[in-house]
Design a protein around this motif. Structure first.
Motif, mmCIF file in Angstrom:
data_model
loop_
_atom_site.group_PDB
_atom_site.id
_atom_site.type_symbol
_atom_site.label_atom_id
_atom_site.label_comp_id
_atom_site.label_asym_id
_atom_site.label_seq_id
_atom_site.Cartn_x
_atom_site.Cartn_y
_atom_site.Cartn_z
ATOM 1 N N THR A 278 13.064 19.442 25.835
ATOM 2 C CA THR A 278 13.037 19.660 24.381
ATOM 3 C C THR A 278 12.456 21.027 24.064
ATOM 4 O O THR A 278 12.979 21.770 23.232
ATOM 5 C CB THR A 278 12.172 18.574 23.685
ATOM 6 O OG1 THR A 278 12.699 17.298 23.990
ATOM 7 C CG2 THR A 278 12.147 18.761 22.191
ATOM 8 N N GLN A 281 14.964 23.708 24.745
ATOM 9 C CA GLN A 281 16.018 23.780 23.732
ATOM 10 C C GLN A 281 15.497 24.353 22.406
ATOM 11 O O GLN A 281 16.208 25.045 21.694
ATOM 12 C CB GLN A 281 16.629 22.387 23.487
ATOM 13 C CG GLN A 281 17.286 21.775 24.700
ATOM 14 C CD GLN A 281 18.289 22.696 25.349
ATOM 15 O OE1 GLN A 281 19.231 23.157 24.711
ATOM 16 N NE2 GLN A 281 18.093 23.006 26.625
ATOM 17 N N HIS A 300 23.071 23.800 16.781
ATOM 18 C CA HIS A 300 22.461 23.301 18.025
ATOM 19 C C HIS A 300 21.345 22.296 17.723
ATOM 20 O O HIS A 300 21.127 21.351 18.486
ATOM 21 C CB HIS A 300 21.923 24.463 18.858
ATOM 22 C CG HIS A 300 21.482 24.051 20.224
ATOM 23 N ND1 HIS A 300 22.305 23.361 21.105
ATOM 24 C CD2 HIS A 300 20.301 24.182 20.880
ATOM 25 C CE1 HIS A 300 21.646 23.101 22.221
ATOM 26 N NE2 HIS A 300 20.431 23.587 22.103
ATOM 27 N N HIS A 304 21.661 18.754 19.469
ATOM 28 C CA HIS A 304 20.542 18.453 20.380
ATOM 29 C C HIS A 304 19.857 17.150 19.982
ATOM 30 O O HIS A 304 19.435 16.375 20.841
ATOM 31 C CB HIS A 304 19.548 19.620 20.361
ATOM 32 C CG HIS A 304 18.246 19.318 21.021
ATOM 33 N ND1 HIS A 304 17.109 18.983 20.321
ATOM 34 C CD2 HIS A 304 17.895 19.270 22.329
ATOM 35 C CE1 HIS A 304 16.122 18.749 21.162
ATOM 36 N NE2 HIS A 304 16.561 18.926 22.382
ATOM 37 N N LYS A 308 19.236 14.126 22.750
ATOM 38 C CA LYS A 308 17.814 14.020 23.135
ATOM 39 C C LYS A 308 17.247 12.658 22.763
ATOM 40 O O LYS A 308 16.469 12.063 23.526
ATOM 41 C CB LYS A 308 17.025 15.164 22.481
ATOM 42 C CG LYS A 308 15.608 15.326 22.998
ATOM 43 C CD LYS A 308 15.499 15.349 24.509
ATOM 44 C CE LYS A 308 16.263 16.453 25.172
ATOM 45 N NZ LYS A 308 15.664 17.742 25.108
ATOM 46 N N LEU A 352 23.244 17.663 27.653
ATOM 47 C CA LEU A 352 22.147 18.644 27.687
ATOM 48 C C LEU A 352 22.525 19.858 28.532
ATOM 49 O O LEU A 352 22.216 21.006 28.180
ATOM 50 C CB LEU A 352 20.885 17.969 28.243
ATOM 51 C CG LEU A 352 19.674 18.852 28.555
ATOM 52 C CD1 LEU A 352 19.125 19.468 27.279
ATOM 53 C CD2 LEU A 352 18.591 18.054 29.261
ATOM 54 N N GLY A 360 26.601 18.843 23.544
ATOM 55 C CA GLY A 360 25.850 20.069 23.816
ATOM 56 C C GLY A 360 26.709 21.260 24.161
ATOM 57 O O GLY A 360 26.306 22.416 23.975
#
Length: 578
Positions: A278, A281, A300, A304, A308, A352, A360
């Motif tokens: 995290t 990102q 994003h 994300h 996540k 991810l 992603g």
């Protein structure tokens, strides 16, 4: 029965609002609408207190995603937290957390932003210390105190906004962009965003906040607390462009991305690996935002949030089945024992990494192509691409330890996929992790963004991802002894695995000198001269006098006789004198 009804009602309401906000976001996006509402709360003589709200496609789409994820997290919690007697309190705190985030999202006013901002900080502290033990208390204090720095910066920004006559920053961003006051306000807001989004040097609280229950981690690390700083800077994006603030933020966020990627490759705690991803990102969002591409950062941010939250939900299901063990070295073979959870986990992991056509991919690939296309120095370019390789590296390492190797846990432990409520919430996010990216790219960028690059730059992203995946396999496979020996060097792994000693600096580094001074003060004064001439001296004097008094009152004949002789002698002297 009661807690199930509360969870179900919250889930249904939040999900309905999410769908409603999503439809509103599409309508506002297509028609390019923005609604600014001013509500006069109270007026007294010439003073009026106003509450302002801004509704546009950005706030509606973010609200939609926050409500969707929180609804699924609450539904997931109904089974995950079913053994908790105080689950009503837990659900209420999560709802309060979501409402604080909602207030922050729709506020174009620094005062109401501070209400949402402080609400997030306070409720996050309560949720981090939810499992009441020493580790949770320490993590909660670190989280709260790190975020207080940002709160103070926001208060100072509010004080500086008095120069303009209103706290609605949205009126002044473009017009007053080059003013000294606006530069100061912008730098204070940037500091606040850096603390909330855990950029260097405020990064250590984010992995520590893993002491919270897993549903809270899924909510905090996907769409609420840590994204608040990024969202605030997206709203303030005008003052970052072509200024020293943008350049500074690009450096700091690039280093954060790099540091978190390195740290995740040395970590063995399942939740902390996902927390560090995290952080990585967030660094990516901040860095592309500092280059002026705020829509890409927002894109994003949304994609994300989906994968996540799914990663944390899968991690929670795995931890439950592993009897609350979080060490990935004890896991293995989960793909055979928990096939549905493993499928969700792997899809989230691949999203991810930027696997083509998952959520992603659309945002990460576009960001890296824009970075390649843009005018940027070599150091920042290296940080972007190397950090992307590290993301794939720790993702493959995680998949290797959890999915493929043999299980190292107790042979009596029965692993299964029987948590149907948890599975249903995970499947909801699984679908969004697959289709969310393509859906959003069609909505946010209606004209296809075709980035024309030389062949080697176009292929660089794919090449970096493949090399990262290979490295993840090599450092995990214990049969490759030489490579592991060089990689697991103790001094190097201690430095890189502890986030460049940042947790030590932010805890021991801050409190060490005050504790040492306190010790010197205690030794020198409280237990030194002050004690010798104060409390102890008084004690000894009283004790000596009381002993003398005791001796006098001991009914001893010789003392009475001596007193009588003294008394006669004094009377004799008085008679002679007078």
């Amino acid at each position: 029965m009661k807690f199930l009804s509360i969870c179900t009602i919250s889930f249904v309401n939040l999900f309905t609002f999410s769908m409603m906000f999503f439809i509103m976001a599409i309508i506002f996006m297509m028609n390019d609408y923005s609604i600014f509402i001013e509500w006069e709360v109270v007026t007294f003589n010439s003073m009026s207190i106003l509450m302002t709200f801004l509704f546009d496609w950005m706030s509606f789409s973010f609200l939609s995603f926050v409500f969707l994820i929180s609804s699924l997290v609450i539904y997931y919690s109904s089974e995950y937290m079913s053994m908790d007697y105080k689950i009503n309190r837990f659900i209420m705190m999560v709802l309060l957390f979501v409402m604080s985030m909602m207030l922050l999202i729709i506020s174009p006013n620094l005062i109401s932003i501070l209400l949402g901002w402080d609400g997030l900080g306070l409720v996050s502290y309560c949720l981090v210390i939810y499992f009441q033990n020493v580790k949770s208390y320490n993590a909660g204090m670190l989280t709260a105190l790190s975020n207080r720095i940002g709160d103070v910066a926001l208060l100072l920004a509010i004080a500086w906004m008095l120069n303009y006559g209103s706290w609605n920053y949205i009126f002044y961003l473009e017009v007053m962009k080059n003013n000294l006051e606006m530069m100061i306000i912008g730098s204070l807001v940037m500091l606040a965003a850096m603390t909330k989004s855990a950029q260097i040097p405020f990064s250590s609280w984010l992995p520590a906040a893993m002491a919270a229950p897993t549903p809270v981690s899924a909510l905090v690390h996907s769409s609420t607390l840590v994204t608040a700083g990024v969202y605030l800077l997206i709203r303030f994006n005008f003052i970052l462009m072509n200024t020293w603030m943008g350049d500074f933020l690009l450096l700091i966020s690039g280093l954060t991305m790099f540091m978190a990627g390195l740290g995740a490759n040395y970590e063995f705690d399942l939740k902390k690996i996902i927390a560090l991803s995290t952080l990585s990102q967030l660094g990516l969002m901040m860095s592309i935002l500092s280059m002026g591409f705020y829509k890409l950062a927002f894109f994003h941010l949304l994609t994300h949030a989906l994968f996540k939250a799914l990663l944390f939900m899968c991690a929670g299901a795995i931890i439950h089945n592993m009897n609350n063990s979080q060490d990935i070295r004890l896991m293995g073979g989960l793909s055979f024992l928990m096939p549905m959870t493993s499928s969700c986990f792997n899809v989230a992991n691949l999203a991810l990494c930027g696997m083509p056509f998952l959520a992603g991919f659309y945002s990460k690939d576009l960001i890296l192509e824009i970075v390649s296309f843009n005018y940027i120095n070599q150091f920042s370019f290296f940080l972007f691409f190397f950090s992307t390789g590290l993301t794939v590296c720790y993702s493959f390492r995680l998949a290797y330890y959890t999915m493929t190797s043999n299980s190292m846990f107790s042979s009596l432990n029965l692993l299964n996929d029987e948590g149907w409520v948890m599975l249903k919430s995970m499947i909801g996010l699984l679908i969004m992790s697959i289709i969310g990216g393509s859906m959003l790219v069609w909505l946010i960028f209606p004209t296809p963004m075709v980035v024309i690059l030389p062949f080697y730059l176009k292929m660089l992203t794919l090449f970096v991802c493949l090399i990262g995946g290979l490295m993840g396999y090599l450092i995990s496979n214990v049969s490759l002894f030489f490579f592991n020996k060089s990689f697991n060097n103790y001094n190097l792994s201690t430095f890189l695995g502890s986030m460049w000693f940042m947790p030590y600096i932010s805890t021991y580094g801050v409190i060490n000198y005050s504790l040492v001074l306190g010790k010197i003060n205690l030794k020198s004064f409280d237990q030194g001269w002050s004690e010798y001439f104060g409390g102890q001296q008084l004690f000894y004097m009283l004790m000596e006098n009381s002993q003398k008094n005791q001796l006098m009152q001991n009914n001893n004949l010789s003392i009475y006789l001596l007193n009588f002789v003294f008394w006669v002698f004094i009377l004799y002297l008085l008679m002679i004198w007078f």
